[in-house]
Design an enzyme around this catalytic site. Structure first.
Site, short mmCIF file in Angstrom:
data_model
loop_
_atom_site.label_atom_id
_atom_site.label_comp_id
_atom_site.label_asym_id
_atom_site.label_seq_id
_atom_site.Cartn_x
_atom_site.Cartn_y
_atom_site.Cartn_z
N TYR A 34 -4.79 31.14 -0.08
CA TYR A 34 -4.96 29.69 -0.22
C TYR A 34 -5.86 29.22 0.94
O TYR A 34 -5.50 28.32 1.70
CB TYR A 34 -3.63 28.95 -0.20
CG TYR A 34 -2.59 29.48 -1.15
CD1 TYR A 34 -2.53 29.00 -2.46
CD2 TYR A 34 -1.67 30.47 -0.76
CE1 TYR A 34 -1.57 29.50 -3.35
CE2 TYR A 34 -0.73 30.96 -1.64
CZ TYR A 34 -0.68 30.47 -2.93
OH TYR A 34 0.27 30.96 -3.79
N GLU A 64 -9.03 32.00 -2.63
CA GLU A 64 -8.96 30.56 -2.88
C GLU A 64 -9.43 30.28 -4.31
O GLU A 64 -10.35 30.94 -4.80
CB GLU A 64 -9.85 29.86 -1.82
CG GLU A 64 -10.33 28.46 -2.16
CD GLU A 64 -9.22 27.43 -2.20
OE1 GLU A 64 -8.37 27.40 -1.32
OE2 GLU A 64 -9.22 26.64 -3.18
N CYS A 90 2.85 22.32 3.86
CA CYS A 90 2.83 20.86 4.00
C CYS A 90 4.00 20.24 3.24
O CYS A 90 4.05 19.03 3.06
CB CYS A 90 1.49 20.29 3.54
SG CYS A 90 1.08 20.76 1.86
N CYS A 94 0.83 -1.22 0.00
CA CYS A 94 0.00 0.00 0.00
C CYS A 94 0.86 1.26 0.00
O CYS A 94 0.66 2.15 -0.82
CB CYS A 94 -0.93 -0.04 1.21
SG CYS A 94 -1.53 1.54 1.74
N1 SAH Z 1 -5.78 27.07 4.44
C1 SAH Z 1 -6.69 26.01 4.17
C2 SAH Z 1 -6.37 25.23 2.89
C3 SAH Z 1 -4.92 24.91 2.59
S1 SAH Z 1 -4.68 23.76 1.28
C4 SAH Z 1 -6.80 25.08 5.35
O1 SAH Z 1 -5.98 25.11 6.27
O2 SAH Z 1 -7.75 24.29 5.40
C5 SAH Z 1 -4.28 24.74 -0.08
C6 SAH Z 1 -5.45 25.37 -0.76
O3 SAH Z 1 -4.92 26.16 -1.84
C7 SAH Z 1 -6.46 24.44 -1.40
O4 SAH Z 1 -7.75 24.76 -0.92
C8 SAH Z 1 -6.36 24.73 -2.91
O5 SAH Z 1 -7.61 24.64 -3.58
C9 SAH Z 1 -5.84 26.14 -2.91
N2 SAH Z 1 -5.09 26.58 -4.10
C10 SAH Z 1 -4.25 25.87 -4.88
N3 SAH Z 1 -3.70 26.64 -5.83
C11 SAH Z 1 -4.19 27.89 -5.64
C12 SAH Z 1 -3.98 29.15 -6.29
N4 SAH Z 1 -3.15 29.26 -7.32
N5 SAH Z 1 -4.66 30.23 -5.84
C13 SAH Z 1 -5.49 30.13 -4.77
N6 SAH Z 1 -5.72 28.98 -4.12
C14 SAH Z 1 -5.09 27.87 -4.54
#
Ligand code: SAH
Length: 386
Positions: free
Chosen positions: A247, A268, A343, A17
């Site tokens: 984001y 976002e 991350c 896995c």
């Molecule tokens: N801060 C949030 C999500 C983090 S994950 C939390 O803690 O829950 C990263 C996020 O970035 C995702 O929701 C993804 O859809 C968004 N994302 C990815 N590329 C992006 C871009 N170019 N502009 C804006 N958002 C983006």
């Protein structure tokens, strides 16, 4: 390090896995390895605070996905794709997944025969059920089941729902998602709610969040609270600041910050997540927050061009990190503080180097163990240009 046989005992399919590569490493050792890696990466910038560990580091995944298929005797099987392939490794229970979600997936598999539902066959396109996704609200106990089908018609849908709810009355919503494409994406475009509200809710740091099938939501809620607390500590808000949550997903960070800020914006790309964010703000009675569906880089650039003022920038980009356009615009607007959540420490370090050229120094940083039994390290950094 324990022997291979030990990991086999903990999980019979761990080798095939690959979901928890560190299954045979003690938790303390895992934390040490993550701390060492993070400290080395951060060496040019800042000495990290102690890693934030998980007290009970198992069954933390609140989102569980199972692929469905058939074995040679045409019995339904469900589990996870073998690494880099589309061969299904059967999995009934998993060390890191939510146990209830695992049980529901096994129950669904058990119901298929009597409802004459065949798993979808990727090569031939025969059959119906491709995947099952189960998302659980850690604090609320709400459970969403998403049945991903290869075609839109599900025979005896209502009776299937009845039978599943009889086995698992704890399920609060069931959604049918249609994915009729030849794709490695789990979810398709079309969706139909066949039971309940079509979303679940969870609580983080005293706020309630709505989660749709496709919205991003952190998969380890216990550690997410600790991560957000650290981010708020770094932010050091006083109640007057203008804040951007870039984001922002379903708006979690910005909404938690909103009680201690003057005005908050969230940006976002994913439209479902933005819709959830807007409804989350309403649900929590937050009036000083606005959400925008945009590319974060374009949005920040526009802010810079308009001469907008920003006191604090939260940024939490995906694994690929941020973009040069975003970082350049951040340099132009020049908020006093940036709280960067990542991350992927490798792309974090790449971006920190760019931000350093714009006058930002890393003042504090910490790793948070969001994904025990895997190699992943989550990190939070405070940067300042003063
Ligand atoms: N801060 C949030 C999500 C983090 S994950 C939390 O803690 O829950 C990263 C996020 O970035 C995702 O929701 C993804 O859809 C968004 N994302 C990815 N590329 C992006 C871009 N170019 N502009 C804006 N958002 C983006």
């Amino acid at each position: 390090m324990a022997k291979k046989e030990d990991s086999q005992k903990l999980c019979p399919v761990s080798a095939r896995c690959g979901g928890c590569k560190w299954i045979n490493i003690g938790y303390k050792e895992q934390l040490e390895a993550k701390s060492t890696r993070f400290r080395r990466l951060m060496e040019p910038f800042c000495r990290p605070e102690p890693i934030i560990a998980m007290e009970e580091p198992t069954h933390y995944r609140n989102k569980v996905h199972a692929a469905f298929g058939e074995d040679r005797r045409h019995n339904a099987i469900s589990g996870i794709y073998e690494e880099k392939s589309h061969r299904i490794v059967p999995v009934d229970s998993c060390l890191i997944e939510n146990q209830k979600a695992d049980q529901i997936i096994v129950s669904i598999r058990g119901l298929l025969k009597s409802f004459k539902i065949r798993p979808y066959h990727e090569d031939t396109g025969y059959g119906l059920l491709r995947h099952v996704l189960v998302r659980t609200g850690h604090a609320t106990g709400q459970i969403m089941v998403v049945l991903v089908l290869g075609s839109p018609i599900m025979p005896s849908k209502n009776n299937f729902v009845k039978a599943l709810l009889k086995l698992h009355p704890e399920i609060t919503t069931i959604v049918v998602n249609v994915n009729d494409r030849d794709t490695s994406m789990v979810l398709g475009e079309k969706q139909q709610v066949i039971y309940g509200k079509g979303y679940i809710e969870d609580e983080l740091c005293g706020r309630t969040f709505r989660i749709s099938p496709k919205s991003f939501y952190q998969i380890n809620p216990v550690q997410t609270e600790k991560l957000y607390h650290k981010a708020m500590e770094y932010a050091g808000l006083t109640g007057k600041e203008t804040v951007l949550d870039a984001y922002c997903g379903t708006g979690t960070i910005g909404m938690i910050a909103s009680a201690r800020a003057g005005e908050v914006m969230g940006v976002e790309l994913n439209k479902d997540a933005v819709r959830d964010a807007v409804s989350n703000a309403k649900r929590n009675g937050i009036s000083n927050i606005r959400f925008y569906q945009h590319d974060a880089g374009d949005f920040l650039l526009e802010m810079a061009q308009q001469g907008a003022k920003l006191d604090l920038l939260f940024m939490d980009p995906p694994r690929s990190g941020s973009s040069e356009a975003f970082l350049n615009a951040a340099g132009k607007i020049a908020p006093k503080r940036i709280v960067y959540i990542s991350c992927n420490p490798e792309t974090l370090v790449r971006d920190l180097k760019i931000l350093a050229k714009k006058g930002y120094q890393v003042k504090r940083c910490a790793a948070v163990d969001m994904f025990p039994f895997t190699e992943s390290v989550e990190a939070v950094c405070l940067l300042s240009n003063t």
